[in-house]
Design a protein around this motif. Structure first.
Motif, PDB file in Angstrom:
ATOM      1  N   HIS A 288     -24.478 140.995 -76.575  1.00  0.00           N
ATOM      2  CA  HIS A 288     -25.719 141.353 -77.249  1.00  0.00           C
ATOM      3  C   HIS A 288     -25.922 142.863 -77.206  1.00  0.00           C
ATOM      4  N   ALA A 289     -25.635 143.478 -76.057  1.00  0.00           N
ATOM      5  CA  ALA A 289     -25.766 144.931 -75.932  1.00  0.00           C
ATOM      6  C   ALA A 289     -24.800 145.637 -76.878  1.00  0.00           C
ATOM      7  N   VAL A 290     -23.591 145.116 -76.997  1.00  0.00           N
ATOM      8  CA  VAL A 290     -22.607 145.716 -77.909  1.00  0.00           C
ATOM      9  C   VAL A 290     -23.080 145.632 -79.350  1.00  0.00           C
ATOM     10  N   ARG A 291     -23.645 144.491 -79.716  1.00  0.00           N
ATOM     11  CA  ARG A 291     -24.164 144.337 -81.082  1.00  0.00           C
ATOM     12  C   ARG A 291     -25.234 145.393 -81.380  1.00  0.00           C
ATOM     13  N   LEU A 292     -26.137 145.629 -80.413  1.00  0.00           N
ATOM     14  CA  LEU A 292     -27.178 146.638 -80.597  1.00  0.00           C
ATOM     15  C   LEU A 292     -26.567 148.036 -80.727  1.00  0.00           C
ATOM     16  N   MET A 293     -25.537 148.305 -79.922  1.00  0.00           N
ATOM     17  CA  MET A 293     -24.860 149.601 -80.022  1.00  0.00           C
ATOM     18  C   MET A 293     -24.207 149.770 -81.387  1.00  0.00           C
ATOM     19  N   GLU A 294     -23.579 148.707 -81.876  1.00  0.00           N
ATOM     20  CA  GLU A 294     -22.930 148.780 -83.182  1.00  0.00           C
ATOM     21  C   GLU A 294     -23.950 149.065 -84.281  1.00  0.00           C
ATOM     22  N   ARG A 295     -25.096 148.404 -84.201  1.00  0.00           N
ATOM     23  CA  ARG A 295     -26.138 148.660 -85.202  1.00  0.00           C
ATOM     24  C   ARG A 295     -26.618 150.105 -85.130  1.00  0.00           C
ATOM     25  N   ARG A 296     -26.840 150.586 -83.911  1.00  0.00           N
ATOM     26  CA  ARG A 296     -27.310 151.959 -83.748  1.00  0.00           C
ATOM     27  C   ARG A 296     -26.298 152.942 -84.320  1.00  0.00           C
TER      28      ARG A 296
END
Length: 383
Positions: free
Chosen positions: A143-151
């Motif tokens: 989930h944290a990686v997904r947020l980083m990818e979006r950012r």
């Protein structure tokens, strides 16, 4: 390497900042090649990277100014990156962590600088992000990686994906503009004094087949499955020798298995002579759970070494019909395919020829630089 004329009278050279985070072998080699090509075209390049990557790849030797920026994402690191980008016309981040750091560093407005044509601007320079691979995470961390990818992708003016799957992923995460940019790592050839017999003798593979794998010793590389396959061929006489070049956190666990199960496997650690080792091999193996444009696959095909690879990610797009494919995680299929190739010299020869033909279709370093520079020109209003 071709070059372009100097900028028109009264116009400063384009100033590009290349940013590396962790820096995989593929992304670091690409930045080194890209730096040399951009400098040859009159671009002023600054590379922001951890000190160990400068020592390994020599960006300064390619004509760049080098700013040491640690892998950390603390305020001091972000501040250093912001300062390095303050006078840039374009910032190019390579990889997810580098992209997120750049997004934070460029989040503030950079005032008081002048653009290439003497026009003052108040906003940050455009950010280009190249996704060379994807992060491998499970559970809460995914989930944290997904947020980083979006950012990362939403901060970028353009996202360049090295495979079609990565382009689709960037679009899914909200990229405004995502494009395919199939990076080809620079070709590395064996040294002039290379002798296949000596290389095989040094590994203990004079009278036995030699199977080669290369890559960091981390879970997604699939080396646990590769050891299962090696167990299936250890009773052969002579047993093929599997050598793995690379380092990583899984080394101790893999070594324990090799010793406990008496597997015909050698962990070689980090090696500087991978081109020589690969040229001496009978078969190369890529057992990964996911890859974009695998460095090993590129080097194997260029060296005319038959490749067995998992049919994942960007690998089929990269190698076409110049490899034998197996499903990820299927040790029986992996062992059967490797042994089938070792028993069939004619099939190995056909694959070797197919590999050379496929490698000839990949973009050259010069074409890669030209594509990136066209994106820079577009974003800085010079197209």
């Amino acid at each position: 390497m071709s070059s372009t004329p100097p900028p028109p009278y009264g116009q400063s050279p384009l100033r590009a900042v290349q940013v590396l985070g962790g820096g995989s072998a593929g992304s670091s080699a690409h930045v080194r090649s890209l730096t040399a090509g951009l400098v040859a075209r009159g671009v002023r390049v600054t590379v922001c990277a951890p000190a160990e990557l400068e020592r390994a790849y020599g960006f300064a030797g390619a004509g760049a100014d080098v700013v040491t920026v640690p892998r950390r994402s603390d305020p001091l690191t972000v501040a250093s990156l912001r300062a390095a980008c303050a006078r840039a016309d374009i910032v190019h981040a390579h990889g997810l962590h580098a992209a997120v750091r750049c997004a934070f560093a460029l989040g503030g407005r950079l005032r008081g600088d002048r653009g290439r044509q003497g026009v003052r601007f108040a906003g940050p320079p455009p950010l280009v992000v190249t996704w060379h691979t994807r992060a491998h995470a499970e559970g809460v961390r995914s989930h944290a990686v997904r947020l980083m990818e979006r950012r990362a992708v939403r901060a970028a003016a353009v996202v360049l994906g090295t495979s079609s799957e990565l382009v689709d992923r960037a679009r899914d995460r909200g990229a405004r503009d995502a494009r395919l940019a199939p990076v080809t790592v620079p070709a590395v050839k064996p040294s002039d004094d290379f002798h296949e017999g000596k290389a095989r003798a040094d590994l203990g593979a004079v009278d036995r087949p030699l199977v080669m794998a290369v890559g960091s010793l981390v879970p997604y590389r699939g080396y646990d499955v590769l050891l299962d396959a090696a167990r299936a061929w250890r009773e052969r006489d002579p047993a093929p020798l599997l050598t793995i070049a690379g380092e990583g956190r899984e080394r101790a666990a893999l070594q324990r298995r090799i010793e406990a199960e008496d597997l015909p496997v050698q962990l070689l650690g980090q090696r500087e002579d991978v081109a020589e080792l690969l040229a001496a091999a009978d078969v190369a193996v890529l057992p990964s759970r996911w890859e974009a444009r695998s460095v090993l696959a590129q080097e194997a095909l260029r060296a005319a070494v038959p490749l067995v690879a998992t049919e994942v990610g960007g690998v089929p797009e990269l190698v076409g019909d110049a490899a034998e494919f197996v499903p990820y995680g299927d040790a029986d299929a992996l062992a059967r395919t490797v042994l089938g190739l070792l028993d069939d010299p004619e099939r190995r020869a056909r694959l070797a020829d197919a590999g050379l033909r496929q490698a000839a279709t990949w973009p050259t370093e010069d074409e890669t630089v030209a594509q990136v520079l066209s994106v820079y020109d577009e974003l800085t209003g010079l197209a």
